[in-house]
Structures are given as C-alpha cells and as structure tokens.
Write a protein that holds these residues in place. Structure first.
Motif, PDB file in Angstrom:
ATOM      1  N   HIS A  23    -128.083 -28.675 -53.983  1.00 31.24           N
ATOM      2  CA  HIS A  23    -128.360 -27.249 -53.907  1.00 31.24           C
ATOM      3  C   HIS A  23    -129.531 -26.942 -52.984  1.00 31.24           C
ATOM      4  N   VAL A  24    -130.453 -27.870 -52.848  1.00 32.21           N
ATOM      5  CA  VAL A  24    -131.523 -27.697 -51.861  1.00 32.21           C
ATOM      6  C   VAL A  24    -130.937 -27.664 -50.456  1.00 32.21           C
ATOM      7  N   HIS A  25    -130.012 -28.564 -50.173  1.00 28.87           N
ATOM      8  CA  HIS A  25    -129.391 -28.598 -48.850  1.00 28.87           C
ATOM      9  C   HIS A  25    -128.473 -27.399 -48.626  1.00 28.87           C
ATOM     10  N   LEU A  26    -127.807 -26.929 -49.659  1.00 23.90           N
ATOM     11  CA  LEU A  26    -127.013 -25.710 -49.532  1.00 23.90           C
ATOM     12  C   LEU A  26    -127.897 -24.543 -49.112  1.00 23.90           C
ATOM     13  N   ARG A  27    -129.053 -24.450 -49.740  1.00 25.44           N
ATOM     14  CA  ARG A  27    -129.986 -23.373 -49.414  1.00 25.44           C
ATOM     15  C   ARG A  27    -130.470 -23.493 -47.971  1.00 25.44           C
ATOM     16  N   SER A  28    -130.737 -24.710 -47.531  1.00 20.49           N
ATOM     17  CA  SER A  28    -131.202 -24.916 -46.156  1.00 20.49           C
ATOM     18  C   SER A  28    -130.125 -24.540 -45.145  1.00 20.49           C
ATOM     19  N   SER A  30    -127.747 -22.484 -45.482  1.00 18.95           N
ATOM     20  CA  SER A  30    -127.501 -21.034 -45.475  1.00 18.95           C
ATOM     21  C   SER A  30    -128.471 -20.299 -44.568  1.00 18.95           C
ATOM     22  N   GLN A  31    -129.569 -20.962 -44.181  1.00 15.57           N
ATOM     23  CA  GLN A  31    -130.550 -20.357 -43.278  1.00 15.57           C
ATOM     24  C   GLN A  31    -130.377 -20.824 -41.836  1.00 15.57           C
ATOM     25  N   SER A 275    -133.190 -21.678 -58.307  1.00 14.97           N
ATOM     26  CA  SER A 275    -133.611 -20.451 -57.643  1.00 14.97           C
ATOM     27  C   SER A 275    -135.025 -20.069 -58.050  1.00 14.97           C
ATOM     28  N   ALA A 278    -137.372 -22.352 -56.210  1.00 12.74           N
ATOM     29  CA  ALA A 278    -137.484 -21.987 -54.800  1.00 12.74           C
ATOM     30  C   ALA A 278    -138.410 -20.802 -54.617  1.00 12.74           C
ATOM     31  N   ARG A 279    -138.460 -19.894 -55.608  1.00 10.28           N
ATOM     32  CA  ARG A 279    -139.288 -18.695 -55.480  1.00 10.28           C
ATOM     33  C   ARG A 279    -140.735 -18.932 -55.889  1.00 10.28           C
TER      34      ARG A 279
END
Length: 305
Positions: A23-28, A30-31, A275, A278-279
């Motif tokens: 999920h960390v890589h998914l977030r990356s 997505s940017q 999430s 991350a915040r």
C-alpha cells in the motif's frame, strides 16, 4: 488526477503483494501518473486484489505469472512476504522485467549471487529496497561528510523506532529484527562511511512475549568499530514507548555535529491505518535539513578549535 498522456508512453508496473509495504507503493505510484501506470496488482488474497484493481483501474491476479506474461509490462515491484522475494525476483528477471524488491532478497548468500548474476547478465534494472540512501536527509548528511564541512566523522549514533509495533503475523515471516530493521541501518551506515566495521558487538532483549516466542528480540543495541577510528552506536526498538516512528543519525565529527533523519508522530496510540500513518505530521524539532545550509546543524558546544 489521472494523466492525459497516452498509457502506452508510460512505464507499466506491477505491484506484487498488497500488504503493509504494497500500500505504500500504491500510494507512491498514484503520485507518479505522468511517468508510470499501474498495470497489474498481485496478491494471494483475491478479495483484496479485486478491490484494489477496481480502485486503480488495473488488472489483478493471484498468480504472478499472469502479470509476467504481459508483453507490455515493464517493471515489477515485489513487496510480498519475505520468503517469496527470491522466487518472485528470479521469475521477474527471467521474464525480462526490471525489478524493485523489498528487502531482504534472501537470507541465503548463494541465492543473492544468483539474483545479481542474472540481473547483470541480462542488463536489467534491479534495485533492493534500502530507501534511506535515497532519502534527501541522509543524502545531505552524506554530502556534508564527503565535502568535509563537518570534518572527519568520529562517532555516529543512530536510532530506529518501529512504532506502532507491526502485526505479529508480519513479524513471524519478517526474518527477525536484524534482517527486518537493522539491515536498513547497516546499509545506511555503509552508505555514509563507505567502510565495513572490523568489530561488532550487540545485545538485545525482548519485552513482548509473543516476539520472544519466535526467538527474536524487540530491542537491540549494536556497537561497531571501524579501522579508521569511527565508532557507531545503533539503538533499534519496536518497543520504545514514545508514540512515533523514527529513523535518525547523528554524526559527531572533528568540526561540528550534524543530525539527519525522519520522525513521524502517530496521532493515536492504537496501531493506525495506513492512511492515518501517512497523514502523521512531521515533528518540526526533528526536521534537520535546512535550505540555508549548515547553520541549523552546528552546535557550538560540539565545535572543536
């Protein structure tokens, strides 16, 4: 926002493993939509695969071979369970895909040699997930050391806290605190010094009985001595009580002292969701990189004449 650039002009990537690191890589990714597109997600949990594939509008499968058979796939990010890294890396390189794999690739040196040999002979990009040497804070510290601004390093003190404690299910397959946490610090220290120690001493304790039952520690102190005279003290814990995740390095050198790293406050004591993590805000007292240069790093009390 999705990129208007045609999909075929972007790097097509598969993520293998949709757990904590996935999920960390998914977030990356997505940017990075101007450069890459998520083409595949792979996980043994078909429900998670279906949900994530729908969310990111990509293909999903429980079998990595489905993704590797895609001729449009350029690269694979491997962040599945530790014991799968070697097999999935070899399969991906054999399929002529560039590979980023979370550490460790393997606990067996012979298997590591196989991976390196295949990557070199096939001239494919292969990257192991030791991200601290890519972090701007530690790269700035490396530059300060190499340029001589802080002088010759004499003592380096490092702290790592993995808080909140990872799930027991993860720790059972993580390889233990040395292979899971301390390996990042050892890699970062080699990056900073360019040297290997000549002597290593470590002690550890386990405060969580569930971790102790695995034959592992949750708190470790390691001392390293280098032929050049550098001493390094490394404190690593999953149990320190302050509610934060932390990775820092303080270098005391012949001219002054410099500290770099990250420190994220966790807004609740119970393990937060990805999430929420991350915040979590950066602690302003521990943002050590300053655009104005060395003045925020220098301590008059540590400056030698």
């Amino acid at each position: 926002a999705r990129s208007s650039m045609p999909a075929e002009k972007r790097l097509a990537v598969a993520i293998v493993g949709l757990g904590r690191a996935g999920h960390v890589h998914l977030r990356s990714l997505s940017q990075l939509t101007l450069k890459v597109r998520l083409a595949w997600v792979v996980d043994i949990n078909v429900e998670v695969v279906g949900r994530v594939a729908e969310q990111f509008e990509c293909k999903g499968t429980a079998d990595i071979n489905d993704a590797l058979a895609d001729p449009e796939l350029d690269a694979v990010i491997i962040c599945s369970a530790t014991f799968t890294h070697f097999d999935y890396t070899m399969r991906s390189l054999t399929a002529k895909k560039a590979v980023f794999s979370e550490k460790p690739i393997s606990h067996d040196p012979a298997e590591l040699e196989q991976v390196l040999s295949l990557a070199l002979s096939s001239r494919l990009v292969f990257v192991a997930g030791y991200q601290r040497r890519c972090d701007k804070n530690f790269r700035e510290l490396k530059q300060q050391i190499d340029s001589g601004v802080i002088g010759t390093p004499r003592v380096i003190k490092c702290t790592s806290r993995d808080n909140p404690e990872p799930p027991i299910e993860y720790l059972q397959v993580s390889g233990g605190i040395f292979h899971d946490m301390l390996c990042h610090d050892f890699d970062m220290l080699h990056f900073l010094t360019g040297k290997f120690p000549e002597a290593v001493y470590s002690i550890g304790h386990c405060y969580n009985p569930a971790i102790g039952d695995m034959g592992d520690c949750d708190t470790v102190i390691v001392t390293l001595k280098f032929a050049s005279g550098i001493y390094i003290k490394k404190v690593c814990s999953r149990q320190l009580t302050r509610a934060a995740w932390r990775a820092t390095a303080t270098t005391s050198a012949s001219k002054c002292s410099a500290r770099r790293g990250w420190h994220r406050r966790i807004t609740r004591w119970n393990p937060p969701s990805l999430s929420q993590r991350a915040r979590a805000s950066l602690d302003p007292d521990l943002i050590f990189l300053s655009p104005s240069g060395i003045n925020r790093l220098t301590s008059p009390r540590l400056t030698s004449g």
